[in-house]
Design a protein around this motif. Structure first.
Motif, PDB file in Angstrom:
ATOM      1  N   ALA A 195      72.218  31.872 -10.538  1.00 36.35           N
ATOM      2  CA  ALA A 195      72.075  32.930 -10.874  1.00 36.35           C
ATOM      3  C   ALA A 195      71.528  33.940  -9.389  1.00 36.35           C
ATOM      4  O   ALA A 195      71.281  35.474  -9.600  1.00 36.35           O
ATOM      5  N   SER A 196      71.711  33.660  -8.658  1.00 37.14           N
ATOM      6  CA  SER A 196      70.334  34.926  -7.540  1.00 37.14           C
ATOM      7  C   SER A 196      71.479  33.800  -5.917  1.00 37.14           C
ATOM      8  O   SER A 196      72.050  32.750  -6.140  1.00 37.14           O
ATOM      9  N   THR A 197      71.040  34.327  -5.415  1.00 33.04           N
ATOM     10  CA  THR A 197      71.760  33.912  -4.201  1.00 33.04           C
ATOM     11  C   THR A 197      70.407  33.830  -2.084  1.00 33.04           C
ATOM     12  O   THR A 197      69.761  35.262  -2.459  1.00 33.04           O
ATOM     13  N   LYS A 198      70.059  33.199  -2.180  1.00 34.68           N
ATOM     14  CA  LYS A 198      69.643  33.678  -1.125  1.00 34.68           C
ATOM     15  C   LYS A 198      69.734  33.854   0.193  1.00 34.68           C
ATOM     16  O   LYS A 198      70.597  33.290   0.740  1.00 34.68           O
ATOM     17  N   VAL A 199      69.555  34.907   1.180  1.00 32.06           N
ATOM     18  CA  VAL A 199      69.627  35.563   2.561  1.00 32.06           C
ATOM     19  C   VAL A 199      68.812  34.598   3.652  1.00 32.06           C
ATOM     20  O   VAL A 199      67.429  35.438   3.419  1.00 32.06           O
ATOM     21  N   VAL A 200      68.727  34.131   4.491  1.00 36.00           N
ATOM     22  CA  VAL A 200      67.571  33.466   5.577  1.00 36.00           C
ATOM     23  C   VAL A 200      68.256  33.929   6.838  1.00 36.00           C
ATOM     24  O   VAL A 200      69.115  33.037   6.932  1.00 36.00           O
ATOM     25  N   ILE A 201      67.634  34.473   7.706  1.00 36.02           N
ATOM     26  CA  ILE A 201      67.776  34.683   8.961  1.00 36.02           C
ATOM     27  C   ILE A 201      67.373  34.277  10.267  1.00 36.02           C
ATOM     28  O   ILE A 201      65.410  34.222   9.785  1.00 36.02           O
ATOM     29  N   SER A 202      67.361  32.687  10.902  1.00 37.90           N
ATOM     30  CA  SER A 202      67.028  32.557  11.842  1.00 37.90           C
ATOM     31  C   SER A 202      67.386  32.806  13.182  1.00 37.90           C
ATOM     32  O   SER A 202      68.381  32.968  13.782  1.00 37.90           O
ATOM     33  N   GLN A 203      66.305  33.174  13.562  1.00 36.25           N
ATOM     34  CA  GLN A 203      66.352  33.759  15.523  1.00 36.25           C
ATOM     35  C   GLN A 203      65.880  32.432  16.318  1.00 36.25           C
ATOM     36  O   GLN A 203      64.889  32.063  15.990  1.00 36.25           O
ATOM     37  N   GLN A 204      66.589  31.856  16.695  1.00 38.65           N
ATOM     38  CA  GLN A 204      66.342  30.551  17.827  1.00 38.65           C
ATOM     39  C   GLN A 204      65.673  29.414  17.165  1.00 38.65           C
ATOM     40  O   GLN A 204      64.420  28.945  17.230  1.00 38.65           O
TER      41      GLN A 204
END
Length: 352
Positions: A195-204
């Motif tokens: 039902a949903s989409t998670k977006v996690v941006i990881s930098q280094q």
């Protein structure tokens, strides 16, 4: 010394229970073992829009999954990941983490889309830096509607399982996905649930941005069923076999068109999230995408996402560098490892 913890991941259609054992070392996640696992379907209507609507039925499903997993501990970590939970990067004066949490309300009360009295606040530190007024601490603020968390806790009371703590599903995704060489890269972790989409941006190796998008793989299933209204079809199987593929036969075209119609906007939302972060953080944009969740196996979705973002897309594997214990039926998870990314990451957090 080895430590074990249990996690319960509540999706829109499935409850997953996992027990993970982690050993010491520079990164305890490496060499970890999935010592127990089970999942059970959630009846329609029990969980709606991320909220538990039927606590009694929910408790029964969780009990069944916990008993099937045959876990050893009596307390578990559970996650919230509702779109109403605010996760944003903030800078606060450097001090002990306990004092940071005590003063969060003062620092963020004017920037939240909810009353500070109606919110539960937490802080995940990611970086020390020097500000104009002195040392600062950068991290992710988590602000959850108080009633949402209360509802989860109340529903768990009928399961017979105690709560060790409540986590955000995005951090669970980051723990299971950002390991090894990805700790030294700028990467977007994208988990497409029902039902949903998670977006996690990881930098280094540091989580910098979290977005929860109110679209998921269930939209594709419903679209296929609607396209074949009045005809008995296995929409879930067609979604995985045909999905968004552009090179299909005329007989398969209605499926591909239906899926592309509802999943295309999700691809656009993911791309726009990555573009926003890259434009706000020059030089820190994502270099690749790690795709997890049931949507990772939607045929053609990864290709569409790669084409829209111009980034390589890989399927995530939460068991990379880990092992599957003897109690776990390996055949039940082989070939669908990406679906377990959140529950494994939750357990890794509980054991740390």
């Amino acid at each position: 010394m080895a430590t074990r913890s249990i996690a319960i991941d509540v999706g829109a259609t499935t409850v997953r229970v996992a027990e993970v054992e982690m050993r010491g070392g520079s990164d305890p996640r490496d060499g970890s073992t999935l010592t127990a696992y089970a999942e059970r379907p959630i009846p329609v209507g029990v969980v709606r829009d991320g909220a538990i609507e039927e606590p009694g039925t929910f408790a029964s499903v969780v009990k069944e999954a916990v008993n099937a997993a045959k876990v050893s501990a009596k307390k578990a970590t559970i996650a919230v990941g509702h779109p109403s939970v605010v996760v944003r990067e903030v800078d606060v004066p450097a001090q002990s983490i306990d004092k940071v949490r005590e003063s969060l309300a003062f620092h963020v009360q004017d920037s939240l889309p909810m009353s500070i009295d109606d919110a539960l606040l937490d802080f995940y530190p990611t970086q020390d830096l020097e500000g104009q007024g002195g040392p600062m601490l950068r991290g992710l603020l988590v602000a959850s509607p108080r009633e949402l968390v209360r509802g989860v806790i109340a529903a768990m009371e009928g399961t017979g399982v105690g709560l060790s703590h409540v986590d955000h599903s995005a951090f669970a995704l980051w723990r299971s996905g950002c390991r090894g060489e990805l700790m030294n890269a700028n990467v977007a972790l994208v988990d497409v649930g029902a039902a949903s989409t998670k977006v996690v941006i990881s930098q280094q190796g540091r989580p910098r941005l979290v977005r929860v998008l109110p679209q998921g793989g269930l939209d594709a299933t419903k679209a296929i069923s609607s396209a074949f209204k009045g005809t008995s079809v296995d929409a879930e199987a067609l979604k995985r076999q045909i999905g968004m593929n552009t090179n299909v036969s005329p007989e398969q075209r209605p499926v591909a068109d239906a899926v592309a119609h509802v999943m295309g906007p999700l691809v656009d939302s993911i791309r726009n999230t990555l573009v926003y972060f890259a434009s706000s953080n020059p030089g820190a944009g994502a270099e690749r995408i790690v795709l997890t969740g049931g949507g990772a196996y939607l045929s053609g979705f990864g290709q569409a996402l790669s084409s829209a973002t111009r980034l390589p897309v890989m399927i995530g594997d939460p068991f990379a560098g880990a092992a599957i214990g003897k109690k776990v039926d390996a055949a039940s998870v082989t070939g669908r490892e990406a679906e377990l990314a959140t529950v494994v990451g939750l357990a890794m957090g509980g054991a740390s």
